[in-house]
Write a protein that holds these residues in place. Sequence first.
Motif, PDB file in Angstrom:
ATOM      1  N   LEU A 266       0.859  -1.185   0.000  1.00 53.06           N
ATOM      2  CA  LEU A 266       0.000   0.000   0.000  1.00 53.06           C
ATOM      3  C   LEU A 266       0.898   1.239   0.000  1.00 53.06           C
ATOM      4  O   LEU A 266       1.138   1.867   1.025  1.00 53.06           O
ATOM      5  CB  LEU A 266      -0.924   0.000   1.225  1.00 53.06           C
ATOM      6  N   PRO A 267       1.437   1.587  -1.172  1.00 54.39           N
ATOM      7  CA  PRO A 267       2.360   2.725  -1.253  1.00 54.39           C
ATOM      8  C   PRO A 267       1.652   4.055  -0.985  1.00 54.39           C
ATOM      9  O   PRO A 267       0.422   4.145  -1.116  1.00 54.39           O
ATOM     10  CB  PRO A 267       2.899   2.653  -2.679  1.00 54.39           C
ATOM     11  N   PRO A 268       2.413   5.092  -0.611  1.00 47.76           N
ATOM     12  CA  PRO A 268       1.812   6.413  -0.405  1.00 47.76           C
ATOM     13  C   PRO A 268       1.028   6.871  -1.637  1.00 47.76           C
ATOM     14  O   PRO A 268       1.445   6.666  -2.768  1.00 47.76           O
ATOM     15  CB  PRO A 268       3.038   7.310  -0.166  1.00 47.76           C
ATOM     16  N   GLY A 269      -0.133   7.454  -1.357  1.00 51.76           N
ATOM     17  CA  GLY A 269      -0.999   7.941  -2.432  1.00 51.76           C
ATOM     18  C   GLY A 269      -1.989   6.907  -2.933  1.00 51.76           C
ATOM     19  O   GLY A 269      -2.772   7.193  -3.837  1.00 51.76           O
TER      20      GLY A 269
ATOM     21  N   ASP B  65     -13.064  14.407   4.469  1.00 50.08           N
ATOM     22  CA  ASP B  65     -11.871  14.524   5.296  1.00 50.08           C
ATOM     23  C   ASP B  65     -11.601  13.154   5.913  1.00 50.08           C
ATOM     24  O   ASP B  65     -12.448  12.618   6.638  1.00 50.08           O
ATOM     25  CB  ASP B  65     -12.105  15.571   6.388  1.00 50.08           C
ATOM     26  N   LEU B  66     -10.441  12.573   5.631  1.00 47.47           N
ATOM     27  CA  LEU B  66     -10.119  11.239   6.132  1.00 47.47           C
ATOM     28  C   LEU B  66      -9.955  11.212   7.645  1.00 47.47           C
ATOM     29  O   LEU B  66     -10.121  10.167   8.273  1.00 47.47           O
ATOM     30  CB  LEU B  66      -8.842  10.720   5.464  1.00 47.47           C
ATOM     31  N   ARG B  67      -9.642  12.343   8.248  1.00 51.28           N
ATOM     32  CA  ARG B  67      -9.431  12.394   9.698  1.00 51.28           C
ATOM     33  C   ARG B  67     -10.741  12.366  10.473  1.00 51.28           C
ATOM     34  O   ARG B  67     -10.801  11.840  11.576  1.00 51.28           O
ATOM     35  CB  ARG B  67      -8.640  13.645  10.059  1.00 51.28           C
ATOM     36  N   THR B  68     -11.797  12.941   9.890  1.00 49.95           N
ATOM     37  CA  THR B  68     -13.064  13.069  10.609  1.00 49.95           C
ATOM     38  C   THR B  68     -14.215  12.317   9.958  1.00 49.95           C
ATOM     39  O   THR B  68     -15.228  12.060  10.613  1.00 49.95           O
ATOM     40  CB  THR B  68     -13.474  14.552  10.707  1.00 49.95           C
ATOM     41  N   GLY B  69     -14.100  12.037   8.662  1.00 50.61           N
ATOM     42  CA  GLY B  69     -15.189  11.421   7.918  1.00 50.61           C
ATOM     43  C   GLY B  69     -16.206  12.417   7.392  1.00 50.61           C
ATOM     44  O   GLY B  69     -17.110  12.054   6.646  1.00 50.61           O
ATOM     45  N   PHE B  70     -16.046  13.697   7.741  1.00 54.69           N
ATOM     46  CA  PHE B  70     -17.022  14.699   7.327  1.00 54.69           C
ATOM     47  C   PHE B  70     -16.808  15.131   5.884  1.00 54.69           C
ATOM     48  O   PHE B  70     -15.676  15.325   5.451  1.00 54.69           O
ATOM     49  CB  PHE B  70     -16.964  15.938   8.234  1.00 54.69           C
ATOM     50  N   PRO B  71     -17.922  15.297   5.147  1.00 49.30           N
ATOM     51  CA  PRO B  71     -17.796  15.857   3.796  1.00 49.30           C
ATOM     52  C   PRO B  71     -17.488  17.341   3.915  1.00 49.30           C
ATOM     53  O   PRO B  71     -17.948  18.009   4.836  1.00 49.30           O
ATOM     54  CB  PRO B  71     -19.177  15.622   3.184  1.00 49.30           C
ATOM     55  N   THR B  72     -16.694  17.849   2.972  1.00 52.81           N
ATOM     56  CA  THR B  72     -16.331  19.260   3.008  1.00 52.81           C
ATOM     57  C   THR B  72     -17.062  20.076   1.949  1.00 52.81           C
ATOM     58  O   THR B  72     -16.900  21.292   1.909  1.00 52.81           O
ATOM     59  CB  THR B  72     -14.808  19.435   2.821  1.00 52.81           C
TER      60      THR B  72
ATOM     61  N   PRO C  39     -17.962  -2.506   3.495  1.00 58.95           N
ATOM     62  CA  PRO C  39     -16.633  -2.222   2.956  1.00 58.95           C
ATOM     63  C   PRO C  39     -15.982  -0.993   3.610  1.00 58.95           C
ATOM     64  O   PRO C  39     -16.652  -0.017   3.927  1.00 58.95           O
ATOM     65  CB  PRO C  39     -16.887  -1.970   1.472  1.00 58.95           C
ATOM     66  N   VAL C  40     -14.660  -1.086   3.779  1.00 58.86           N
ATOM     67  CA  VAL C  40     -13.861  -0.016   4.372  1.00 58.86           C
ATOM     68  C   VAL C  40     -12.729   0.316   3.401  1.00 58.86           C
ATOM     69  O   VAL C  40     -12.123  -0.583   2.812  1.00 58.86           O
ATOM     70  CB  VAL C  40     -13.280  -0.446   5.737  1.00 58.86           C
ATOM     71  N   ALA C  41     -12.454   1.607   3.229  1.00 58.11           N
ATOM     72  CA  ALA C  41     -11.342   2.056   2.394  1.00 58.11           C
ATOM     73  C   ALA C  41     -10.194   2.484   3.306  1.00 58.11           C
ATOM     74  O   ALA C  41     -10.390   3.294   4.208  1.00 58.11           O
ATOM     75  CB  ALA C  41     -11.769   3.226   1.516  1.00 58.11           C
ATOM     76  N   VAL C  42      -9.012   1.898   3.071  1.00 57.51           N
ATOM     77  CA  VAL C  42      -7.815   2.253   3.831  1.00 57.51           C
ATOM     78  C   VAL C  42      -6.917   3.057   2.903  1.00 57.51           C
ATOM     79  O   VAL C  42      -6.652   2.636   1.770  1.00 57.51           O
ATOM     80  CB  VAL C  42      -7.086   0.996   4.341  1.00 57.51           C
ATOM     81  N   PHE C  43      -6.437   4.202   3.377  1.00 52.90           N
ATOM     82  CA  PHE C  43      -5.630   5.113   2.574  1.00 52.90           C
ATOM     83  C   PHE C  43      -4.256   5.292   3.195  1.00 52.90           C
ATOM     84  O   PHE C  43      -4.124   5.362   4.418  1.00 52.90           O
ATOM     85  CB  PHE C  43      -6.307   6.489   2.479  1.00 52.90           C
ATOM     86  N   HIS C  44      -3.237   5.399   2.350  1.00 49.07           N
ATOM     87  CA  HIS C  44      -1.878   5.739   2.765  1.00 49.07           C
ATOM     88  C   HIS C  44      -1.556   7.059   2.090  1.00 49.07           C
ATOM     89  O   HIS C  44      -1.359   7.103   0.879  1.00 49.07           O
ATOM     90  CB  HIS C  44      -0.909   4.639   2.330  1.00 49.07           C
ATOM     91  N   THR C  45      -1.525   8.137   2.856  1.00 48.16           N
ATOM     92  CA  THR C  45      -1.327   9.460   2.275  1.00 48.16           C
ATOM     93  C   THR C  45       0.136   9.677   1.906  1.00 48.16           C
ATOM     94  O   THR C  45       1.023   8.960   2.367  1.00 48.16           O
ATOM     95  CB  THR C  45      -1.779  10.565   3.254  1.00 48.16           C
TER      96      THR C  45
ATOM     97  N   GLY D  66      -3.768  14.831  -0.031  1.00 49.69           N
ATOM     98  CA  GLY D  66      -3.544  15.161   1.374  1.00 49.69           C
ATOM     99  C   GLY D  66      -4.387  14.250   2.243  1.00 49.69           C
ATOM    100  O   GLY D  66      -4.355  13.028   2.096  1.00 49.69           O
ATOM    101  N   CYS D  67      -5.142  14.848   3.135  1.00 46.56           N
ATOM    102  CA  CYS D  67      -6.016  14.090   4.043  1.00 46.56           C
ATOM    103  C   CYS D  67      -7.462  14.056   3.557  1.00 46.56           C
ATOM    104  O   CYS D  67      -8.389  13.905   4.352  1.00 46.56           O
ATOM    105  CB  CYS D  67      -5.972  14.714   5.434  1.00 46.56           C
ATOM    106  N   TYR D  68      -7.656  14.181   2.239  1.00 45.01           N
ATOM    107  CA  TYR D  68      -8.995  14.219   1.662  1.00 45.01           C
ATOM    108  C   TYR D  68      -9.103  13.225   0.517  1.00 45.01           C
ATOM    109  O   TYR D  68      -8.136  12.989  -0.207  1.00 45.01           O
ATOM    110  CB  TYR D  68      -9.321  15.625   1.142  1.00 45.01           C
TER     111      TYR D  68
END
Length: 107
Positions: free
Chosen positions: A10-13, A70-77, A25-31, A57-59
């Motif tokens: 799972l490389p960055p990005g 936002d990946l940190r909070t789950g909130f849509p921006t 289903p869950v999405a796992v991200f590597h920023t 970034g974190c989105y």
Amino acid sequence: MITVCRIEDLPPGESFRVTEGVPAPVAVFHTEDGEFYAIDDTCTHQDASLADGWLEGCYVECPLHTALFDLRTGFPTCLPAKTPVRTHQVSVQNGQVLLHVSVAEPA
């Protein structure tokens, strides 16, 4: 705790979609800055996989109608999504990316 993959798989990005061992289903991200995040994989606006979205970034941007989460909070921006997605904890141990699935409702 669910083993997602080896860290080098799972490389960055990039993202990884987890479907086994989870209720949904869950999405796992590597920023690009080396952080790992996990959110429910399905956009709350329409059924689109956020793991297929664009990570910046974190989105993550939904690939269907460009809602940004936002990946940190789950909130849509931005619209069209109005409802947050659930976030999950991710850790790395012994070279393995581990997912700790949350049962709490999105904030």
